[in-house]
Write a protein that holds these residues in place. Structure first.
Motif, PDB file in Angstrom:
ATOM      1  N   LEU A  96       0.669  -1.187  -0.220  1.00 57.46           N
ATOM      2  CA  LEU A  96      -0.009  -0.038   0.136  1.00 57.46           C
ATOM      3  C   LEU A  96       0.786   1.263   0.171  1.00 57.46           C
ATOM      4  O   LEU A  96       0.814   2.180  -0.725  1.00 57.46           O
ATOM      5  CB  LEU A  96      -0.943   0.087   1.301  1.00 57.46           C
ATOM      6  CG  LEU A  96      -2.140  -0.994   1.271  1.00 57.46           C
ATOM      7  CD1 LEU A  96      -2.748  -1.065   2.721  1.00 57.46           C
ATOM      8  CD2 LEU A  96      -3.197  -0.482   0.029  1.00 57.46           C
ATOM      9  N   LEU A  97       1.887   1.365   0.809  1.00 55.65           N
ATOM     10  CA  LEU A  97       2.845   2.321   0.860  1.00 55.65           C
ATOM     11  C   LEU A  97       3.574   2.518  -0.424  1.00 55.65           C
ATOM     12  O   LEU A  97       3.632   3.698  -0.810  1.00 55.65           O
ATOM     13  CB  LEU A  97       3.706   2.222   2.032  1.00 55.65           C
ATOM     14  CG  LEU A  97       2.893   2.438   3.347  1.00 55.65           C
ATOM     15  CD1 LEU A  97       3.932   2.203   4.518  1.00 55.65           C
ATOM     16  CD2 LEU A  97       2.262   3.750   3.598  1.00 55.65           C
ATOM     17  N   ALA A  98       4.062   1.572  -0.925  1.00 51.42           N
ATOM     18  CA  ALA A  98       4.676   1.521  -2.236  1.00 51.42           C
ATOM     19  C   ALA A  98       3.986   2.046  -3.314  1.00 51.42           C
ATOM     20  O   ALA A  98       4.471   2.867  -4.099  1.00 51.42           O
ATOM     21  CB  ALA A  98       5.591   0.186  -2.561  1.00 51.42           C
ATOM     22  N   GLU A  99       2.803   1.487  -3.540  1.00 53.49           N
ATOM     23  CA  GLU A  99       1.893   1.998  -4.459  1.00 53.49           C
ATOM     24  C   GLU A  99       1.612   3.380  -4.327  1.00 53.49           C
ATOM     25  O   GLU A  99       0.891   4.209  -5.324  1.00 53.49           O
ATOM     26  CB  GLU A  99       0.945   0.934  -4.694  1.00 53.49           C
ATOM     27  CG  GLU A  99       1.350  -0.321  -5.209  1.00 53.49           C
ATOM     28  CD  GLU A  99       0.153  -1.212  -5.474  1.00 53.49           C
ATOM     29  OE1 GLU A  99      -1.170  -0.862  -5.457  1.00 53.49           O
ATOM     30  OE2 GLU A  99       0.223  -2.541  -6.155  1.00 53.49           O
ATOM     31  N   ALA A 100       1.473   3.954  -3.247  1.00 55.52           N
ATOM     32  CA  ALA A 100       1.046   5.356  -2.933  1.00 55.52           C
ATOM     33  C   ALA A 100       1.981   6.169  -3.486  1.00 55.52           C
ATOM     34  O   ALA A 100       1.834   7.533  -3.725  1.00 55.52           O
ATOM     35  CB  ALA A 100       0.893   5.502  -1.506  1.00 55.52           C
ATOM     36  N   VAL A 101       3.227   5.816  -3.707  1.00 51.97           N
ATOM     37  CA  VAL A 101       4.384   6.951  -4.435  1.00 51.97           C
ATOM     38  C   VAL A 101       4.927   6.257  -5.454  1.00 51.97           C
ATOM     39  O   VAL A 101       5.837   7.244  -6.146  1.00 51.97           O
ATOM     40  CB  VAL A 101       5.605   6.966  -3.064  1.00 51.97           C
ATOM     41  CG1 VAL A 101       4.739   7.451  -1.851  1.00 51.97           C
ATOM     42  CG2 VAL A 101       6.224   5.573  -2.753  1.00 51.97           C
ATOM     43  N   GLY A 102       4.541   5.438  -6.089  1.00 52.94           N
ATOM     44  CA  GLY A 102       5.067   4.832  -7.288  1.00 52.94           C
ATOM     45  C   GLY A 102       4.678   3.373  -7.775  1.00 52.94           C
ATOM     46  O   GLY A 102       3.742   2.970  -7.369  1.00 52.94           O
ATOM     47  N   LYS A 103       5.521   3.019  -8.736  1.00 53.14           N
ATOM     48  CA  LYS A 103       4.981   1.689  -9.235  1.00 53.14           C
ATOM     49  C   LYS A 103       6.275   0.470  -8.628  1.00 53.14           C
ATOM     50  O   LYS A 103       7.491   0.652  -9.066  1.00 53.14           O
ATOM     51  CB  LYS A 103       5.152   1.693 -10.613  1.00 53.14           C
ATOM     52  CG  LYS A 103       4.752   0.335 -11.232  1.00 53.14           C
ATOM     53  CD  LYS A 103       4.375   0.451 -12.875  1.00 53.14           C
ATOM     54  CE  LYS A 103       4.175  -1.013 -13.405  1.00 53.14           C
ATOM     55  NZ  LYS A 103       2.932  -1.733 -12.957  1.00 53.14           N
ATOM     56  N   PRO A 104       5.788  -0.340  -7.898  1.00 53.05           N
ATOM     57  CA  PRO A 104       6.875  -1.224  -7.213  1.00 53.05           C
ATOM     58  C   PRO A 104       7.354  -2.081  -8.565  1.00 53.05           C
ATOM     59  O   PRO A 104       6.728  -2.403  -9.419  1.00 53.05           O
ATOM     60  CB  PRO A 104       6.123  -1.858  -6.303  1.00 53.05           C
ATOM     61  CG  PRO A 104       4.842  -1.388  -5.928  1.00 53.05           C
ATOM     62  CD  PRO A 104       4.678  -0.432  -7.182  1.00 53.05           C
ATOM     63  N   ILE A 105       8.742  -2.361  -8.031  1.00 51.86           N
ATOM     64  CA  ILE A 105       9.567  -3.317  -9.130  1.00 51.86           C
ATOM     65  C   ILE A 105       9.047  -4.536  -8.710  1.00 51.86           C
ATOM     66  O   ILE A 105       9.550  -4.784  -7.458  1.00 51.86           O
ATOM     67  CB  ILE A 105      11.101  -3.030  -9.211  1.00 51.86           C
ATOM     68  CG1 ILE A 105      11.185  -1.413  -9.625  1.00 51.86           C
ATOM     69  CG2 ILE A 105      11.789  -4.061 -10.018  1.00 51.86           C
ATOM     70  CD1 ILE A 105      12.536  -1.022  -9.686  1.00 51.86           C
ATOM     71  N   LEU A 106       8.680  -5.349  -9.493  1.00 52.73           N
ATOM     72  CA  LEU A 106       8.311  -7.211  -9.002  1.00 52.73           C
ATOM     73  C   LEU A 106       9.550  -7.819  -9.011  1.00 52.73           C
ATOM     74  O   LEU A 106      10.539  -7.544  -9.995  1.00 52.73           O
ATOM     75  CB  LEU A 106       7.335  -7.699 -10.158  1.00 52.73           C
ATOM     76  CG  LEU A 106       6.018  -6.889  -9.982  1.00 52.73           C
ATOM     77  CD1 LEU A 106       4.837  -7.542 -10.837  1.00 52.73           C
ATOM     78  CD2 LEU A 106       5.364  -6.583  -8.658  1.00 52.73           C
ATOM     79  N   ILE A 107       9.618  -8.625  -8.047  1.00 50.07           N
ATOM     80  CA  ILE A 107      10.972  -9.614  -8.109  1.00 50.07           C
ATOM     81  C   ILE A 107      10.471 -10.513  -9.086  1.00 50.07           C
ATOM     82  O   ILE A 107       9.451 -11.169  -9.358  1.00 50.07           O
ATOM     83  CB  ILE A 107      10.947 -10.279  -6.729  1.00 50.07           C
ATOM     84  CG1 ILE A 107      11.435  -9.130  -5.484  1.00 50.07           C
ATOM     85  CG2 ILE A 107      11.898 -11.325  -6.448  1.00 50.07           C
ATOM     86  CD1 ILE A 107      11.254  -9.883  -4.257  1.00 50.07           C
ATOM     87  N   GLU A 108      11.473 -11.026  -9.982  1.00 47.44           N
ATOM     88  CA  GLU A 108      11.367 -11.964 -11.025  1.00 47.44           C
ATOM     89  C   GLU A 108      10.777 -13.408 -10.241  1.00 47.44           C
ATOM     90  O   GLU A 108      10.987 -13.734  -9.160  1.00 47.44           O
ATOM     91  CB  GLU A 108      12.566 -12.083 -11.744  1.00 47.44           C
ATOM     92  CG  GLU A 108      13.002 -11.110 -12.277  1.00 47.44           C
ATOM     93  CD  GLU A 108      14.447 -11.279 -13.078  1.00 47.44           C
ATOM     94  OE1 GLU A 108      14.920 -12.239 -12.991  1.00 47.44           O
ATOM     95  OE2 GLU A 108      15.091 -10.352 -13.578  1.00 47.44           O
ATOM     96  N   HIS A 109       9.861 -13.984 -11.285  1.00 41.54           N
ATOM     97  CA  HIS A 109       9.243 -15.295 -10.976  1.00 41.54           C
ATOM     98  C   HIS A 109      10.303 -16.268 -10.178  1.00 41.54           C
ATOM     99  O   HIS A 109      10.054 -16.788  -9.003  1.00 41.54           O
ATOM    100  CB  HIS A 109       8.782 -15.762 -11.938  1.00 41.54           C
ATOM    101  CG  HIS A 109       8.191 -17.354 -11.975  1.00 41.54           C
ATOM    102  ND1 HIS A 109       7.143 -17.717 -11.065  1.00 41.54           N
ATOM    103  CD2 HIS A 109       8.698 -18.584 -12.051  1.00 41.54           C
ATOM    104  CE1 HIS A 109       6.921 -18.640 -11.165  1.00 41.54           C
ATOM    105  NE2 HIS A 109       7.901 -19.472 -12.025  1.00 41.54           N
TER     106      HIS A 109
END
Length: 259
Positions: A210-223
């Motif tokens: 929630l906090l990460a998406e409030a300030v930007g687009k989180p980078i996902l960890i690869e599968h």
């Protein structure tokens, strides 16, 4: 402090084994009372909502749970009540929450491997649930739930019927956690320790995203990386181990929980 009669393995970071049904029952009760104290300290006590259950080791279709109306911070072993498969209190004093029975009875019935289940209306879990989405692998910690949590995407109001609990159990499947849309979060485990730790970790994971998406687009960890982390950090042993430092603190500072 009451000491449970158990046989501890040589490695103190392994779950214990027991010499009797009575000692195993007492151990589950102690961990259950401690989990409520920990939940209270973390702010998960929200009015009359919330419950953690532990399957009885002998009467396996019965579970121990908090009595309705007692604050999590005051739960002692002697306060716990034993509830049968019909929702009747067969040991202890107090009433069982209708929602607790409706949800937990069906989870314990559908998942014989589950010893404990935890559900509350903690702030970040219920906030995330309003999005109707699974959590993403955006941190090392969140990977514990990678491909191992489910979404119950059908909110119909307060859960009061076992038919609704059955649908929640079906949505949970073989996962260790579920997001209950517009409701909150739920976790299960092969021990009270594990179920409680996964709940704490899932709440923290919801907060982080929630906090990460409030300030930007989180980078996902690869599968491949996320899956490798999950297979190491998302195990029953890891869940049990994560709770131990909380157990150490709460059992030392609040010994009245053993009463």
């Amino acid at each position: 402090m009451v000491q449970t009669s158990l046989v501890r393995p040589s490695n103190p970071f392994q779950p214990p084994t027991f010499i009797s049904i009575e000692s195993e029952r007492r151990h589950r009760q102690e961990r259950l009372a401690a989990a409520f104290r920990v939940f209270a300290r973390l702010g998960f006590a929200q009015g009359l909502a919330g419950h953690i259950t532990a399957r009885d080791p002998e009467l396996t279709d019965h579970f121990w749970v908090n009595p309705f109306g007692i604050h999590f911070s005051r739960i002692r072993v002697s306060d716990l009540i034993l509830v049968n498969s019909e929702g009747q209190v067969v040991q202890g004093e107090g009433k069982v929450s209708q929602a607790a029975f409706a949800i937990h009875s069906q989870i314990h019935e559908a998942r014989p491997d589950v010893i404990a289940a935890a559900h509350a209306h903690s702030f970040y879990g219920k906030t995330w649930s309003s999005l109707g989405r699974l959590l993403d692998p955006i941190t090392q910690d969140s990977c514990a739930f990678y491909q191992d949590h489910a979404l119950f995407d059908d909110f119909t109001g307060i859960v009061l019927e076992t038919s609704e609990g059955k649908r929640i159990a079906q949505a949970l499947g073989r996962s260790k956690a579920a997001i209950l849309r517009n409701h909150g979060i739920l976790t299960v485990g092969h021990s009270v320790d594990e179920a409680a730790w996964w709940y704490i970790r899932l709440e923290d994971t919801a907060k982080a995203q929630l906090l990460a998406e409030a300030v930007g687009k989180p980078i996902l960890i690869e599968h491949d990386i996320a899956l490798k982390i999950q297979q190491r950090g998302g195990t029953h042993q890891a869940g049990w181990g994560g709770f131990q430092y909380l157990w150490d603190e709460i059992s030392h500072n609040q010994p009245d929980l053993f009463d």
